[in-house]
Design a protein around this motif. Structure first.
Motif, PDB file in Angstrom:
ATOM      1  N   GLY A 119       0.824  -1.209   0.000  1.00 59.50           N
ATOM      2  CA  GLY A 119       0.000   0.000   0.000  1.00 59.50           C
ATOM      3  C   GLY A 119       0.855   1.255   0.000  1.00 59.50           C
ATOM      4  N   SER A 120       1.922   1.238  -0.783  1.00 58.61           N
ATOM      5  CA  SER A 120       2.908   2.318  -0.772  1.00 58.61           C
ATOM      6  C   SER A 120       2.355   3.619  -1.335  1.00 58.61           C
ATOM      7  CB  SER A 120       4.142   1.903  -1.585  1.00 58.61           C
ATOM      8  OG  SER A 120       4.693   0.705  -1.074  1.00 58.61           O
ATOM      9  N   LYS A 121       2.789   4.715  -0.732  1.00 62.37           N
ATOM     10  CA  LYS A 121       2.438   6.047  -1.203  1.00 62.37           C
ATOM     11  C   LYS A 121       3.725   6.803  -1.547  1.00 62.37           C
ATOM     12  CE  LYS A 121      -1.688   6.416   1.716  1.00 62.37           C
ATOM     13  NZ  LYS A 121      -2.363   7.200   2.795  1.00 62.37           N
ATOM     14  N   PRO A 122       3.666   7.692  -2.532  1.00 61.20           N
ATOM     15  CA  PRO A 122       4.864   8.459  -2.889  1.00 61.20           C
ATOM     16  C   PRO A 122       5.333   9.319  -1.715  1.00 61.20           C
ATOM     17  CG  PRO A 122       3.187   8.636  -4.600  1.00 61.20           C
ATOM     18  CD  PRO A 122       2.527   7.978  -3.427  1.00 61.20           C
ATOM     19  N   LEU A 123       6.628   9.448  -1.570  1.00 61.13           N
ATOM     20  CA  LEU A 123       7.199  10.336  -0.566  1.00 61.13           C
ATOM     21  C   LEU A 123       7.424  11.710  -1.181  1.00 61.13           C
ATOM     22  CD1 LEU A 123       9.814   7.967   1.121  1.00 61.13           C
ATOM     23  CD2 LEU A 123       7.452   8.430   1.812  1.00 61.13           C
ATOM     24  N   THR A 124       7.459  12.721  -0.344  1.00 60.42           N
ATOM     25  CA  THR A 124       7.579  14.098  -0.815  1.00 60.42           C
ATOM     26  C   THR A 124       9.024  14.565  -0.756  1.00 60.42           C
ATOM     27  OG1 THR A 124       5.381  14.552   0.085  1.00 60.42           O
ATOM     28  CG2 THR A 124       6.726  16.456  -0.516  1.00 60.42           C
ATOM     29  N   PRO A 125       9.581  15.018  -1.882  1.00 51.92           N
ATOM     30  CA  PRO A 125      10.948  15.548  -1.851  1.00 51.92           C
ATOM     31  C   PRO A 125      10.983  16.891  -1.135  1.00 51.92           C
ATOM     32  CG  PRO A 125       9.974  15.870  -4.013  1.00 51.92           C
ATOM     33  CD  PRO A 125       9.008  15.031  -3.233  1.00 51.92           C
ATOM     34  N   PHE A 126      12.160  17.283  -0.716  1.00 53.02           N
ATOM     35  CA  PHE A 126      12.345  18.559  -0.035  1.00 53.02           C
ATOM     36  C   PHE A 126      12.868  19.546  -1.054  1.00 53.02           C
ATOM     37  CE2 PHE A 126      13.998  21.613   2.984  1.00 53.02           C
ATOM     38  CZ  PHE A 126      13.157  21.474   4.084  1.00 53.02           C
ATOM     39  N   GLN A 127      12.050  20.515  -1.411  1.00 55.01           N
ATOM     40  CA  GLN A 127      12.392  21.436  -2.484  1.00 55.01           C
ATOM     41  C   GLN A 127      13.068  22.691  -1.947  1.00 55.01           C
ATOM     42  OE1 GLN A 127      12.061  20.668  -5.617  1.00 55.01           O
ATOM     43  NE2 GLN A 127      10.911  18.787  -5.311  1.00 55.01           N
ATOM     44  N   ALA A 128      14.198  23.051  -2.565  1.00 58.03           N
ATOM     45  CA  ALA A 128      14.867  24.294  -2.205  1.00 58.03           C
ATOM     46  C   ALA A 128      14.186  25.454  -2.916  1.00 58.03           C
ATOM     47  CB  ALA A 128      16.337  24.228  -2.609  1.00 58.03           C
ATOM     48  N   LYS A 129      14.161  26.588  -2.258  1.00 57.71           N
ATOM     49  CA  LYS A 129      13.562  27.782  -2.839  1.00 57.71           C
ATOM     50  C   LYS A 129      14.597  28.895  -2.945  1.00 57.71           C
ATOM     51  CE  LYS A 129       8.882  26.879  -1.167  1.00 57.71           C
ATOM     52  NZ  LYS A 129       7.729  27.419  -0.402  1.00 57.71           N
ATOM     53  N   ALA A 130      14.285  29.858  -3.775  1.00 52.94           N
ATOM     54  CA  ALA A 130      15.203  30.967  -3.973  1.00 52.94           C
ATOM     55  C   ALA A 130      15.023  32.013  -2.884  1.00 52.94           C
ATOM     56  CB  ALA A 130      14.963  31.584  -5.353  1.00 52.94           C
ATOM     57  N   GLY A 131      15.970  32.960  -2.824  1.00 51.13           N
ATOM     58  CA  GLY A 131      15.832  34.081  -1.908  1.00 51.13           C
ATOM     59  C   GLY A 131      16.126  33.730  -0.474  1.00 51.13           C
ATOM     60  N   ALA A 132      15.308  34.244   0.415  1.00 48.83           N
ATOM     61  CA  ALA A 132      15.542  34.066   1.851  1.00 48.83           C
ATOM     62  C   ALA A 132      15.313  32.640   2.298  1.00 48.83           C
ATOM     63  CB  ALA A 132      14.635  34.999   2.640  1.00 48.83           C
ATOM     64  N   ASP A 133      14.671  31.847   1.464  1.00 45.77           N
ATOM     65  CA  ASP A 133      14.374  30.479   1.855  1.00 45.77           C
ATOM     66  C   ASP A 133      15.574  29.547   1.704  1.00 45.77           C
ATOM     67  OD1 ASP A 133      11.815  31.139   2.490  1.00 45.77           O
ATOM     68  OD2 ASP A 133      11.014  30.645   0.516  1.00 45.77           O
ATOM     69  N   THR A 134      16.606  30.009   1.036  1.00 41.40           N
ATOM     70  CA  THR A 134      17.777  29.164   0.872  1.00 41.40           C
ATOM     71  C   THR A 134      18.702  29.320   2.067  1.00 41.40           C
ATOM     72  OG1 THR A 134      18.922  30.916  -0.333  1.00 41.40           O
ATOM     73  CG2 THR A 134      17.690  29.329  -1.643  1.00 41.40           C
ATOM     74  N   ALA A 135      19.576  28.356   2.269  1.00 43.51           N
ATOM     75  CA  ALA A 135      20.530  28.447   3.373  1.00 43.51           C
ATOM     76  C   ALA A 135      21.426  29.657   3.168  1.00 43.51           C
ATOM     77  CB  ALA A 135      21.373  27.178   3.428  1.00 43.51           C
ATOM     78  N   PRO A 136      21.670  30.439   4.216  1.00 42.87           N
ATOM     79  CA  PRO A 136      22.495  31.634   4.064  1.00 42.87           C
ATOM     80  C   PRO A 136      23.922  31.286   3.668  1.00 42.87           C
ATOM     81  CG  PRO A 136      22.111  31.141   6.378  1.00 42.87           C
ATOM     82  CD  PRO A 136      21.224  30.223   5.584  1.00 42.87           C
ATOM     83  N   ASP A 137      24.525  32.125   2.835  1.00 38.83           N
ATOM     84  CA  ASP A 137      25.908  31.929   2.432  1.00 38.83           C
ATOM     85  C   ASP A 137      26.792  32.481   3.542  1.00 38.83           C
ATOM     86  OD1 ASP A 137      28.368  31.761   1.298  1.00 38.83           O
ATOM     87  OD2 ASP A 137      27.789  32.633  -0.625  1.00 38.83           O
ATOM     88  N   VAL A 138      27.066  31.647   4.521  1.00 38.89           N
ATOM     89  CA  VAL A 138      27.773  32.095   5.715  1.00 38.89           C
ATOM     90  C   VAL A 138      29.147  32.648   5.378  1.00 38.89           C
ATOM     91  CG1 VAL A 138      28.649  31.398   7.971  1.00 38.89           C
ATOM     92  CG2 VAL A 138      26.522  30.432   7.117  1.00 38.89           C
ATOM     93  N   GLY A 139      29.879  31.924   4.532  1.00 37.31           N
ATOM     94  CA  GLY A 139      31.226  32.361   4.193  1.00 37.31           C
ATOM     95  C   GLY A 139      31.236  33.733   3.546  1.00 37.31           C
ATOM     96  N   ALA A 140      30.325  33.958   2.607  1.00 39.36           N
ATOM     97  CA  ALA A 140      30.269  35.247   1.923  1.00 39.36           C
ATOM     98  C   ALA A 140      29.929  36.372   2.895  1.00 39.36           C
ATOM     99  CB  ALA A 140      29.242  35.199   0.792  1.00 39.36           C
ATOM    100  N   MET A 141      29.028  36.098   3.832  1.00 37.07           N
ATOM    101  CA  MET A 141      28.623  37.130   4.774  1.00 37.07           C
ATOM    102  C   MET A 141      29.764  37.517   5.696  1.00 37.07           C
ATOM    103  SD  MET A 141      24.841  35.763   5.712  1.00 37.07           S
ATOM    104  CE  MET A 141      23.611  35.596   4.430  1.00 37.07           C
ATOM    105  N   PHE A 142      30.497  36.534   6.185  1.00 38.61           N
ATOM    106  CA  PHE A 142      31.585  36.838   7.099  1.00 38.61           C
ATOM    107  C   PHE A 142      32.758  37.469   6.382  1.00 38.61           C
ATOM    108  CE2 PHE A 142      29.426  33.781   9.887  1.00 38.61           C
ATOM    109  CZ  PHE A 142      29.526  34.446  11.089  1.00 38.61           C
ATOM    110  N   ASN A 143      32.790  37.331   5.078  1.00 33.49           N
ATOM    111  CA  ASN A 143      33.865  37.975   4.309  1.00 33.49           C
ATOM    112  C   ASN A 143      33.478  39.347   3.795  1.00 33.49           C
ATOM    113  OD1 ASN A 143      35.726  35.868   4.536  1.00 33.49           O
ATOM    114  ND2 ASN A 143      34.732  34.731   2.887  1.00 33.49           N
ATOM    115  N   GLY A 144      32.294  39.783   4.196  1.00 28.96           N
ATOM    116  CA  GLY A 144      31.883  41.127   3.842  1.00 28.96           C
ATOM    117  C   GLY A 144      31.030  41.224   2.611  1.00 28.96           C
ATOM    118  N   SER A 145      30.670  40.088   2.006  1.00 21.50           N
ATOM    119  CA  SER A 145      29.801  40.090   0.820  1.00 21.50           C
ATOM    120  C   SER A 145      28.367  40.120   1.244  1.00 21.50           C
ATOM    121  CB  SER A 145      30.063  38.862  -0.032  1.00 21.50           C
ATOM    122  OG  SER A 145      29.159  38.792  -1.092  1.00 21.50           O
ATOM    123  N   LYS A 146      27.560  40.964   0.672  1.00 14.50           N
ATOM    124  CA  LYS A 146      26.129  41.081   1.014  1.00 14.50           C
ATOM    125  C   LYS A 146      25.287  40.412  -0.041  1.00 14.50           C
ATOM    126  CE  LYS A 146      27.146  43.621   4.583  1.00 14.50           C
ATOM    127  NZ  LYS A 146      28.557  43.521   4.568  1.00 14.50           N
TER     128      LYS A 146
END
Length: 206
Positions: free
Chosen positions: A179-206
């Motif tokens: 009785g299997s059902k499809p699983l839901t993938p985890f979709q990445a989104k653009a903008g603020a929903d993406t993981a922050p670019d930590v390295g760029a921020m600490f290096n002064g890039s906005k």
């Protein structure tokens, strides 16, 4: 009448040989194996997000102690983290798109508020000279990488599982036995929903 027992024995032997192969081809074993693999990969996603949640209090503490940060920026991160920890998503909920989207939205809110906090912290040079700040930078960069990798691996496992339960002959076992059902993938989104670019921020890039 003598040949009958021989034929009966031959029939049983053939069934014993080919029945397991037929069942395997129908996904009796491969479908649940693929499902469990996807669920295990989801556990890695949750662990990566939990790691980030565990780092946020330390980041906030450093910001509070080292500079007069905007209270609203700090509170946004604290509240986003608190809200995200309340949104639970078990492995059994992965076939429910609404629950997956709710979890994703909560984590996206954390990403957005964390991104704004890091940009604000960049405005305080005295923070950069602290060893604790540098250590948090390294840990956050590593955690964001883990999140991206674990999501990628989970989505690959979901794709494999979803393909199996829709493809003949494994779809037979998936529907009739499991009785299997499809699983839901985890979709990445653009903008603020993406993981922050930590390295760029600490290096002064906005």
């Amino acid at each position: 009448m003598a040949p009958l027992p021989a034929r009966s024995t031959l029939t049983r032997t053939l069934l014993a040989l080919f029945l397991p192969l037929a069942l395997a081809a129908c996904g009796i074993n491969s479908v649940p194996t693929a499902e469990e693999n996807a669920k295990a990969k989801w556990a890695d996603v949750q662990a990566s997000y939990q790691r980030r949640a565990d780092l946020i209090p330390s980041l906030v503490a450093v910001a509070q102690n080292a500079a007069k940060m905007e209270r609203g920026t700090l509170e946004a991160v604290i509240n986003a983290r608190a809200s995200a920890t309340q949104v639970k998503l078990s492995a059994d909920d992965l076939s429910d798109p609404a629950k997956v989207q709710a979890y994703q939205a909560a984590q996206a809110n954390v990403s957005g508020s964390l991104s704004r906090l890091l940009v604000t912290m960049e405005q305080y040079p005295e923070l950069k000279s602290q060893d604790r700040f540098a250590d948090l930078q390294t840990q956050l960069e590593g955690t964001e990488n883990r999140i991206n990798i674990s999501i990628r691996d989970y989505n690959a496992a979901v794709q494999d599982y979803n393909t199996r339960i829709r493809t003949f002959p494994e779809m037979i076992g998936a529907k009739l036995v499991h009785g299997s059902k499809p699983l839901t993938p985890f979709q990445a989104k653009a903008g603020a929903d993406t993981a922050p670019d930590v390295g760029a921020m600490f290096n002064g890039s906005k």
